[in-house]
Write a protein that holds these residues in place. Structure first.
Motif, short mmCIF file in Angstrom:
data_model
loop_
_atom_site.label_atom_id
_atom_site.label_comp_id
_atom_site.label_asym_id
_atom_site.label_seq_id
_atom_site.Cartn_x
_atom_site.Cartn_y
_atom_site.Cartn_z
N ILE A 637 -26.68 90.20 6.58
CA ILE A 637 -25.34 90.79 6.54
C ILE A 637 -24.50 90.26 7.71
O ILE A 637 -23.31 90.01 7.58
N GLN A 638 -25.16 90.04 8.86
CA GLN A 638 -24.42 89.61 10.07
C GLN A 638 -24.11 88.12 10.03
O GLN A 638 -23.31 87.64 10.85
N LEU A 639 -24.73 87.39 9.11
CA LEU A 639 -24.63 85.92 9.19
C LEU A 639 -23.18 85.44 9.23
O LEU A 639 -22.84 84.54 10.00
N SER A 640 -22.33 86.06 8.37
CA SER A 640 -20.97 85.52 8.29
C SER A 640 -20.26 85.66 9.63
O SER A 640 -19.56 84.74 10.05
N SER A 641 -20.51 86.78 10.33
CA SER A 641 -19.82 86.94 11.62
C SER A 641 -20.39 85.96 12.64
O SER A 641 -19.67 85.41 13.48
N ILE A 642 -21.72 85.72 12.58
CA ILE A 642 -22.33 84.75 13.51
C ILE A 642 -21.74 83.36 13.26
O ILE A 642 -21.41 82.62 14.19
#
Length: 2030
Positions: A637-642
């Motif tokens: 879920i966090q990948l896009s923000s990373i």
């Protein structure tokens, strides 16, 4: 239709038909006419020719359809070629006029086309006869072409091809014109026209020299242009044209004068390759125009041109052939590789381009080297490639060489993979340094090269399993040493992973310990990753890659390392969401890259674990797998923000991470990540609708979602073809990437998808979509309904908000996700949810149904039907159908009509006929209309395809529509132009479905059925003539169906000819159809098919493809040759099956052909001249080597039909030889009897027998067994084994006492020896051991010195294995050495068993016969000798055998005892490999058990082993039960204990095996086990064990009872009964022993106090389950009742005697019954007196029952074997001591009387009918009673009276043999010592005997039987005289003398008497001579009272002496004086 079968067209019948029927009628007439013309005489044809021509020309004018016009033209040509030709010019003019006609209306077009076709056909058939009319014709046709539309251009091109073909060189004037016209057609809009033009040019180049000389460049450029925008068929045709012309340019010898020759330049190979290379690199843009683009670097060659050129390369080389390629391979290779080198940056400017170009190069190499070269040439090619790799490695510029290296390495891998173990010399040759070259490239800077090198090692390991472990060690060692080089870390980790992936293809495996080494290494890499930032990414990837690859070794290895893997898995993710947050805030771009790499790797490893070690996934393990999952999802879920934070470098790692997580989640059960379903679903939705996807990746997403059958209508590219490997690129459009290994290194260890080709993972951006769509289906099905609605709405919105191409991409993703979802729900029987869901799903799918992308429409139609299936509501389905109906009625565009027509078909497919017939009617109606829409072939294709689905699913409901549908299909077949092949393909599918629907009804004879059948056959005929190969394939499968349902109506010869012609078609699907059909045909009528094929080959030389040489080798040979070339797995399987069926039904009658084929295929093994040279011992050097060389030299009689067949084909041939031998076994016995075979061959030379080919069989086995290929060696040894087993007993008629195989012993030795060298793999050695033991056991060789050669091989292997599991090679898994050790022990066991048996038989024969000295010397020598040979090693062997049995006993323990097993395994297996080892123990334990039992028996269980001192067993691992654990001090067991242990070990194994026989237990094992038990019980000690342990005996009996119940084989039942008998003997001995010892102990005491021994003690009660006797009786009754059901009172309904005729049992049955009776008669001795009373009634009932049921009258009053056995048993019972024992005496007497009564009752008629019982048997039984029981049984008056009556009656029977037997029985009764018994018989019967004799005396006996009666009667009287008291004796003598004297003859009468009278005379005289002196007083009295008698006696005596005098002198002179002694013996009979 019968009316159509006339020479002239029946116009009257024709005119009455409707349009469709008329067309059918005419076509049928033309078909018939073609056959008829060829069969009619020339004069008859000439008579009718004029009318016929008129009829045909009138048809020409009546607009015939395409198939009709073709046939019409053919018939015209045949007619003129047979009849007169003078009117042919008029015909040609007429045709030309029709073509010139200005009428352009569509209705006139068919006539014009027909005229064009006719011209082509006429010129083709008549050729130069037509003189130079052709210039006008060709001019006219070419003129017409300018204004023609595509159909016209198509037909004109084909017609020109035919004209050129017919005229040959005569057509030169027109060549240029035709060339010009064809050039323009070659780039035509219509693909069919391009194909036709290519065919025309191909014909033209045969004569037009300019095409391959001056115009070569322009022809090539033209072809390149033609490839642009082409389809598959065009690429095939044009590449054939281009390849052929270029090949011609190189090989042609130019004709003509010298001047001409100079003007035509020679073309060199370099120029030709340059030309092709230009096309490959620059496409059709030529040389000049491209330059501008090239400077800008924009132009890229279109893929279809590149693929077309690739195919042209292959055609070019194939045309030049294999030998040309061998010579020119280095040039060719360097040219190909240069195409992907950096000197042509165009080809490799992007990675996508590079991958596609590499594929093309690989394809060319595979198709040429792999397809054209034999094994020797392939090895040479591999050397060349290897040198190239060395050269390229030295190139400093990485970019320049990387793609060349990848291609070279992949081809090297494929080559070696194909060569298998035959490549061994290649790797051993140090001058080439193959392995070094590959391993050195592993350090190459380019990752794709490193992967290719690793893959190449994988191929080497699969091909040569002996290299697997060394390579693995070498790579692990390099990886450890070079840990600090990034290239080495990735390169060698790839190599190790690839090698681990190879293990599953190598049955022998790798040592178990390697797993631990790799695990440690992986951990080390992961732990040290953080130490050095330069290496962290590489080490992380390498560590996880190794762990993931390790998982493929399966749970046996992984279970030991699972804890460590799970720990690493837990550590790689943060422990909580909070930790993840802190991570985010900390890292930088590089650390995130490494982290994502590591986590993706961990996910891969776990995915690999789940897929390869499913059985380890217990609840507990799943619980330990779960904790990191939530975190993994959080990271997702966090990948896009990373990504936003760290930008581009993380793009690829994040995509890879996503894909890995999705893949893992797909495999795990959804329950495991329940809490995260919604979060995952959101991510998936975002992925599927992401804004940055450009590639329309439909081609890889959708095919799996469409139904296989529907893909056929889309594009030939989706079908399987030989060019699939390169054609795949075209599916992806010009921008899409092909799959390639560098996109996903983790796929290097995966299972191979297609045989030997490299794994081809797609780029991550594509594969992540594929995984997301799949996972979406699973997750969406598991979330709540509200979530589902939301997600679907979200998808719908995102579709609405995108535009243009992007919208199409999103739509595609959405539809594939929804399809997956519906598919998942349907499969798991879930439900969709509320109506709102239905609406949404429908909207989503509906849009796609009308999409422009055909694949998408197809997938949507599938989803549409799945939706209806999931909702499962009639109204909803009807609604869906209605939507389609409405759309189809209103819409006019192609897209809507195709989409919705398919939707209707799919609905039918999933919901079978949409239930109501009204729906069916409207559905069919609409599809009928659509399928006739000739404006759009697409609509026709889709509608017809749907119709075929409807027909399939409607089943019987469709019957009403069969006729209209069939006529529609035929009408379309006759009218749709051939250019629309796809419509024809769909028509074929409809016809196929119709035939299936009609099924067996097609056999009917009613008019309606026969009309249907004729239409079907007509449809097939039309399709067979279609130029499109796939339509022909449909025709073949339709005919196959017809042949299945109505075989009588399919013309087999035309079908077979069609199959043979297409056997080598370039189209894979057509070849598959041909073989599927052949496979079905040969199951029923193999010989007919084979004959038709050969006939066809002889009739039409030119028609068959040159590849299939059926004329010489028959269809069988052609198929074998095809099997050798074919690469498609399914096809090869079908070829093998077809050959197997043919072999099964024809091998015996066509024996020579089959053996010749096999021999020619196998002879290639001998061509490898370097046959592993037979290393012979010094003393036999001379003749030994000759044997080997005799078998390897081949005389080259004629060119070889099989050029260098591959090893796989040779293996198949060796298997065929074994099958042939098996087939012959079921046929004539002469196949295995040389004398009979030679005799029958003399009688009829066509007879052929296997035994006459023995030399060939041995030679074939030898060639195979000494080959380089290990698989072939195994097959060869198997063949040798079969030959030995089948022929071992065949005697050699020329040398009596010898067998035919003896002359081949040197060959057998030579074939076996190489298998015992040190480098031979264990499976080959194991097989060879089996052959050795079979050879020694067969008894072929009796001479010891000869036997020693083979025996020596076994001795050498015994020495090798003595060191146990430690000493053997470390190349393979430990279980492989277990296999080898056990094979050796089993072989020795077999030899030992045979030696003991022979020794035993020999002893017996020596006892019974007196041998001549020579035979004693030979025979006994070999048997003692063999035993002596084995005895030398028996000490070692027995120890090893016991150890092996011990291991087996441990391994077969149930799993709950696992904890008690020894930690480090047994003597021959290690604990870790115990699962694999079990199988090998199962294969060999039985014979080892038997041998051990025999050995223990031979020692009599009394001598301890000499070498068993304190160390008990000198083995590395001491088997536990034989020896105490070493820690407990050296407690040495007493010999008694050791033997008890051994006894229980053997007994335990046997009982465990026998009591739960597995269904796969072999007969061999069961028999061996029973024989082992017999051997054990042969000696006293084990018998005393069993005797003293009653429970053990009962247990054994129950087990044997079970064996008898479950196994029908008589031999097994007999062996079981033998063991039962021994158990009873043991019990008897035990009882006797106890009685004896009791008597000795209590000798002084009173007898009364003795306790009762034996069963039944004092009470006589036998308790079932506790009683040995009871168990035995159960078993015996089981045997008896099974053979004689009448014995069972329950069956017969009453306990009394039932009237059933007595029967004779089979030989086996008699044996079984006799054995059971022997056991029964032994039982009383085991019982106490009371016990014996309990069982006596049963025993007597059974014994007398058998007597009664089998007392059949046999000729000569013989007793049947069962009767004899029952009488024997009866005698045994009656004379039992129990009958006399005081406690049981009275009861026995009563019971025996009853038994006698039963026997007497047998005479009484039952139900008023007399039984056909044999009196002699019954009388004998009575006699046994009289003689064997105590007198009080038989002397009761009533019984005695009965018995006497029976004898009296018997004396009255007319049958002389009965009388003889009766006399004999009475003789024994009269002599019975107790007068109480014998006198009553004498009183009653003596007088009648005397009367009988006097009667004979009166009428003089006439034959030998009467003579016998007389002699027996006299003997009885004489015995009476002896018994009689003094006072009666004289009367008896007085009666006897006159009778005797009356038979004497005087000397005159003696001369003329018959032989019988003479015998009587001698007999009487002899008796008188004896009686005279004994009773002299009576004698004298009688003589005195009767002078006549006296005179007669004297005359007789005198005559007798005279005759003796005459005899003696003569005999003395005539005989040879040397044989004196024997003569005296013969004459001294006085």
């Amino acid at each position: 239709m019968e009316l159509a079968h006339t020479l002239l067209l029946n116009e009257e019948a024709c005119s009455q038909l409707s349009e469709v029927q008329k067309a059918e009628f005419i076509f049928e007439w033309l078909r018939y006419l073609e056959k008829l013309l060829l069969a009619t005489s020339r004069n008859d044809v000439r008579e009718k020719q004029k009318t016929l021509v008129e009829q045909l020309l009138s048809l020409l004018n009546s607009s015939p359809g395409p198939p009709t016009r073709k046939l019409l033209a053919k018939n015209l040509a045949i007619l003129y070629s047979i009849g007169d030709t003078f009117s042919v010019y008029e015909t040609i003019d007429k045709c030309n006029d029709l073509i010139r006609s200005k009428d352009d209306s569509p209705s006139y077009l068919p006539t014009k086309l027909a005229a064009v076709v006719c011209l082509g056909s006429l010129y083709k058939k008549l050729g130069r006869i037509l003189g130079n009319t052709f210039t006008d014709t060709v001019g006219n046709i070419l003129k017409a072409m300018k204004s023609a539309e595509s159909q016209g251009r198509y037909e004109i091109m084909l017609s020109l091809q035919n004209i050129l073909n017919g005229l040959g060189a005569a057509a030169t004037p027109c060549h240029r014109d035709v060339y010009k016209a064809a050039r323009s057609c070659l780039t035509d809009r219509s693909m069919a026209v391009r194909c036709a033009a290519a065919k025309c040019l191909l014909e033209l180049q045969n004569e037009a020299i300019f095409m391959w000389s001056t115009d070569l460049d322009s022809v090539a450029t033209l072809c390149f242009k033609s490839f642009e925008g082409s389809n598959y068929d065009v690429r095939i045709s044009i590449s054939k044209l281009l390849g052929t012309i270029l090949a011609k340019a190189i090989i042609s010898k130019h004709p003509g004068t010298a001047a001409l020759r100079q003007s035509i330049r020679r073309v060199s190979l370099e120029e030709v390759l340059e030309l092709l290379g230009t096309g490959f690199l620059r496409g059709s843009s030529g040389f000049l125009r491209a330059s501008g683009d090239m400077l800008k670097g924009t132009s890229s060659v279109s893929r279809d041109v590149r693929v077309g050129v690739t195919q042209a390369y292959v055609v070019f080389v194939s045309t030049l052939g294999g030998t040309w390629l061998e010579k020119n391979f280095p040039v060719f290779l360097s040219h190909l590789l240069s195409l992907v080198s950096q000197s042509h940056p165009k080809a490799t400017q992007t990675q996508i381009d590079a991958v596609c170009c590499r594929r093309c190069i690989s394809f060319i190499l595979r198709a040429t080297i792999g397809g054209l070269l034999g094994e020797k040439a392939q090895i040479a090619a591999a050397k060349d490639i290897c040198q190239t790799i060395w050269k390229l490695k030295k190139v400093m510029d990485v970019a320049a060489s990387q793609h060349m290296l990848v291609c070279a390495l992949q081809e090297l891998g494929n080559l070696i993979h194909g060569l298998g173990t035959t490549a061994a010399p290649l790797l051993q040759d140090s001058s080439i340094g193959l392995l070094d070259s590959v391993i050195s490239v592993i350090l190459h800077p380019s990752i794709s090269v490193r992967l290719a090198a690793a893959w190449c090692l994988h191929c080497i390991a699969v091909a040569l399993p002996s290299y697997l472990t060394p390579l693995l060690d070498r790579c692990i060692e390099r990886l450890t040493v070079l840990k600090s080089s990034p290239e080495a870390v990735t390169g060698f980790s790839f190599a190790v992973a690839a090698l681990l992936g190879a293990v599953k293809h190598c049955p022998l495996g790798i040592p178990h310990g390697k797993g631990k080494i790799i695990m440690t290494l992986a951990e080390d890499l992961l732990c040290s990753a953080t130490q050095n930032s330069r290496l962290s990414a590489q080490r992380t990837q390498a560590g996880w890659l190794l762990i993931a690859a390790l998982m493929t070794l399966g749970s046996a290895v992984v279970s030991h390392h699972l804890a460590r893997v799970l720990l690493l898995w837990k550590c790689v993710f943060p422990a909580s969401p909070k930790d993840l947050e802190t991570e985010k805030s900390r890292g930088d771009s590089f650390t995130w890259q490494v982290t994502l790499e590591g986590r993706a790797g961990a996910l891969s490893a776990i995915k690999s674990f789940v897929s390869y070690c499913g059985d380890l996934l217990t609840e507990e393990v799943i619980q330990r797998l779960l904790p990191p999952l939530p975190c993994a999802v959080d990271l997702l879920i966090q990948l896009s923000s990373i990504l936003k934070t760290y930008g581009n470098p993380l793009k690829t790692p994040s995509v890879v991470y996503r894909q890995r997580l999705y893949e893992l989640l797909i495999l795990l059960p959804p329950e495991t990540y329940e809490g995260h379903l919604c979060a995952i679903l959101k991510e998936l939705a975002a992925d599927l609708t992401a804004p940055d996807i450009q590639v329309a990746a439909s081609t890889f997403l959708l095919p799996p979602l469409c139904h296989q059958d529907d893909l056929l209508i889309l594009s030939p590219l989706l079908q399987e073809t030989d060019h699939r490997f390169i054609e795949e690129q075209l599916l992806l459009g010009n921008g899409g990437a092909c799959g390639s290994l560098e996109y996903d290194p983790y796929s290097i260890y995966e299972k191979d998808v297609e045989g030997d080709s490299v794994p081809k993972p797609l780029p991550p951006t594509l594969s992540v979509i594929s995984s997301a769509a799949k996972l979406f289906g699973v997750v969406c099905a598991h979330v709540g309904e509200a979530q589902r609605l939301l997600i679907l709405e979200q998808l719908l919105n995102s579709m609405k908000h995108t535009k243009g191409a992007r919208q199409q991409v999103v739509q595609l993703h959405v539809v594939s996700s929804i399809s997956n979802f519906l598919k998942y729900v349907a499969d798991s029987k879930g439900s969709l949810g509320p109506d709102e869901m239905r609406r949404l799903a429908l909207t989503l799918v509906m849009g796609a149904l009308e999409s422009a992308n055909p694949l998408l429409r197809c997938a949507a139609a599938e989803a549409w039907a799945r939706l209806a299936q999931v909702v499962d509501d009639g109204a909803f389905t009807a609604g869906l159908a209605q939507v389609s109906f409405d759309k189809l009625k209103s819409a006019r565009d192609v897209v809507t009509r195709t989409g919705h027509s398919l939707a209707l078909g799919s609905l039918n497919r999933y919901l079978g006929g949409i239930s109501s017939s009204q729906h069916l009617n409207s559905c069919i109606g609409i599809l009928y209309t659509l399928s006739q829409d000739s404006t759009s072939p697409d609509v026709q294709t889709w509608a017809l395809h749907s119709l075929s689905l409807v027909i399939d699913s409607a089943g019987p409901l469709f019957y009403v529509h069969v006729e209209p549908t069939l006529s529609l299909i035929i009408m379309l077949l006759l009218n749709v132009p051939p250019t629309h092949a796809e419509v024809h393909q769909s028509l074929g599918r409809c016809l196929n479905a119709l035939i299936t629907t009609l099924g067996p009804e097609l056999q009917g004879n009613s008019t309606s059925v026969s009309a249907l059948r004729t239409s079907c056959l007509l449809g097939c005929a039309v399709m067979q003539d279609n130029p499109d190969c796939l339509v022909q394939a449909q025709a073949i499968s339709c005919l196959q169906q017809l042949h299945m349902f109505a075989p009588r109506h399919v013309n087999l010869s035309s079908l077979v000819s069609c199959l043979c012609v297409n056997l080598c078609s370039p189209y894979l699907l057509l070849r598959r159809a041909v073989l599927a059909c052949l496979r079905q045909l040969v199951q029923r009528e193999a010989s007919e098919v084979s004959e038709h094929a050969v006939m066809l080959a002889k009739d039409s030389r030119e028609k068959l493809t040159p590849d299939a040489n059926i004329g010489e080798m028959g269809l069988e040979g052609a198929l074998l040759a095809l099997l050798d070339k074919e690469t498609d797995q399914r096809l090869c399987h079908d070829i093998r099956e077809t050959l197997n069926h043919m072999l099964t039904s024809m091998a015996v009658e066509k024996l020579s052909l089959w053996l010749k084929l096999c021999k020619e295929v196998l002879a290639a093994s001998a061509d490898f001249a370097t046959i592993t040279c037979v290393d012979t011992m010094q003393e036999e050097e001379g003749h030994k080597l000759d044997d080997a060389s005799v078998l390897t030299t081949r005389s080259d009689e004629k060119p070889h039909p099989f050029t260098n067949p591959r090893w796989a084909t040779r293996v198949f041939a060796a298997e065929c030889v074994c099958r042939i031998i098996n087939q012959c076994e079921n046929a004539n016995s002469a196949h295995f009897d040389i004398a009979l075979a030679q005799e029958m061959k003399k009688r009829d030379s066509r007879n052929d027998f296997l035994v006459l080919h023995l030399a060939d069989l041995i030679r074939m086995a030898f060639m195979a067994a000494t080959d380089h290929s290990d698989q072939l060696r195994l097959s060869g040894l198997e063949t040798l084994l079969v030959v030995i087993r089948r022929f071992a007993t065949v005697p050699e008629p020329e040398f009596p006492g010898h067998v035919i195989l003896e002359q081949y012993q040197a060959n057998v030795g030579a074939a076996l020896r190489p298998a015992f060298t040190s480098e031979t793999p264990p499976d080959v050695t194991a097989k060879a051991c089996q052959v050795c033991s079979a050879w020694i056991a067969s008894g072929v060789v009796s001479d010891l010195s000869d036997l020693r050669r083979v025996h020596q091989l076994l001795v050498s292997s015994l020495t090798k294995i003595q060191a146990g599991k430690e000493a053997l090679s470390h190349l393979y898994n430990e279980s492989a050495s277990t296999m080898e050790i056990l094979a050796v022990l089993k072989a020795w066991a077999e030899v030992y068993i045979i030696a003991v048996q022979r020794h035993k038989n020999n002893k017996q024969t020596l006892k019974t016969t007196s041998y001549s000295e020579e035979s004693v010397r030979n025979g006994s020598n070999s048997s003692y000798g063999l035993l002596d040979l084995v005895c030398t090693d028996l000490g070692t062997l027995s120890r090893l055998w016991l150890a092996a049995l011990q291991d087996f006993a441990l391994l077969t323990l149930p799993s709950e005892f696992a904890s008690q097993l020894p930690v480090d395994g047994g003597a021959f297996y290690t604990a870790e490999t115990s699962e694999n080892a079990k199988m090998h123990y199962y294969n060999s334990w039985a014979l080892i058990l038997h041998a051990t039992a025999l050995w223990l028996t031979s020692t009599g269980f009394v001598v301890a082993d000499p070498d068993e001192g304190a160390s008990n067993l000198s083995r590395p691992v001491t088997p536990t039960s034989m020896c105490q654990d070493s820690s407990s001090g050296a407690i040495v067991k007493s010999p008694e204990d050791v033997y008890t242990d051994r006894f229980h070990l053997l007994l335990g194994i046997s009982v465990e095996f026998l009591c739960s026989l597995r269904s796969d237990a072999t007969m061999e094992s069961i028999t061996a086990c029973l024989h082992a038990l017999q051997a054990l019980l042969d000696v006293p000690w084990p018998r005393s064990k069993i005797g003293s342990d009653q429970d053990l005996g009962i247990e054994l009996l129950n087990v044997l009872h079970r064996v008898i119940l479950t196994r029908e084989s008589p031999s097994i039942q007999l062996a079981s009964l033998e063991v039962v008998r021994q158990i009873i003997c043991a019990a008897q001995e035990h009882v006797k022993e106890k009685r004896r010892s009791a008597e000795v102990d209590d000798g002084a005491a009173e007898k009364e106090t003795l306790p009762e021994f034996g069963e039944g003690k004092d009470t006589g009660g036998l308790v079932p389950g506790k009683s040995l006797v009871f168990a035995t009786l159960e078993l015996c009754v089981c045997i008896l009742v099974r053979q004689l059901p009448e014995l069972n009172p329950k069956l017969t309904g009453s306990s009394g005697v039932k009237a059933s005729k007595p029967q004779i049992l089979s030989e086996d049955g008699s044996r079984l019954v006799s054995a059971a009776l022997v056991i029964i008669s032994e039982l009383p001795a085991v019982c106490s007196p009371e016990g014996s009373i309990s069982i006596l009634p049963t025993i007597l009932y059974l014994t007398i029952g058998v007597l009664r049921e089998t007392a059949v009258k046999l000729p000569g009053s013989q007793l049947s074997s069962t009767v004899a056995a029952s009488l024997q048993a009866l005698k045994g019972i009656l004379s039992s001591p129990m009958a006399r024992a005081e406690k049981s005496h009275t009861a026995w007497t009563d019971l025996l009387r009853s038994a006698l009564t039963t026997v007497l009752d047998c005479w009484n008629p039952v139900d008023g009918t007399h039984q056909e019982l044999d009196e002699v048997s019954l009388l004998t039984a009575i006699t046994v009673f009289i003689l064997s029981t105590s007198p009080e049984v038989t002397t009761i008056p009533c019984l005695q009276r009965s018995c006497i009556e029976k004898f009296k009656a018997a004396l009255e029977i007319k049958d002389p043999m009965v009388q003889v037997k009766t006399y004999q029985l009475l003789h024994s009764i009269f002599q019975y010592p107790n007068p109480a018994v014998s006198y009553p018989y004498i009183y009653s019967l003596a007088s009648s005997i005397v009367e009988k004799l006097q009667e004979i005396d009166k009428r003089k006996p006439e034959d030998t039987t009467e003579l016998q009666i007389f002699q027996e009667g006299i003997k009885v009287l004489e015995s009476l005289i002896i018994i009689a008291e003094e006072q009666h004796r004289s009367q008896l003598v007085a009666c006897l003398l006159p009778i005797l004297i009356s038979f004497l003859l005087d000397e005159n009468a003696l001369g003329s008497a018959t032989s019988i009278m003479r015998n009587l005379h001698d007999f009487a005289l002899q008796n008188l001579m004896q009686i005279g002196p004994q009773y002299s007083s009576v004698f004298k009295n009688v003589m005195a009272s009767s002078p006549a008698l006296k005179a007669r006696l004297e005359a007789a005596i005198k005559g007798n002496q005279e005759s003796i005098k005459v005899k003696l002198p003569s005999s003395k002179h005539t005989k040879n004086p040397g044989n004196n002694s024997s003569i005296q013996l013969k004459t001294n009979f006085l």
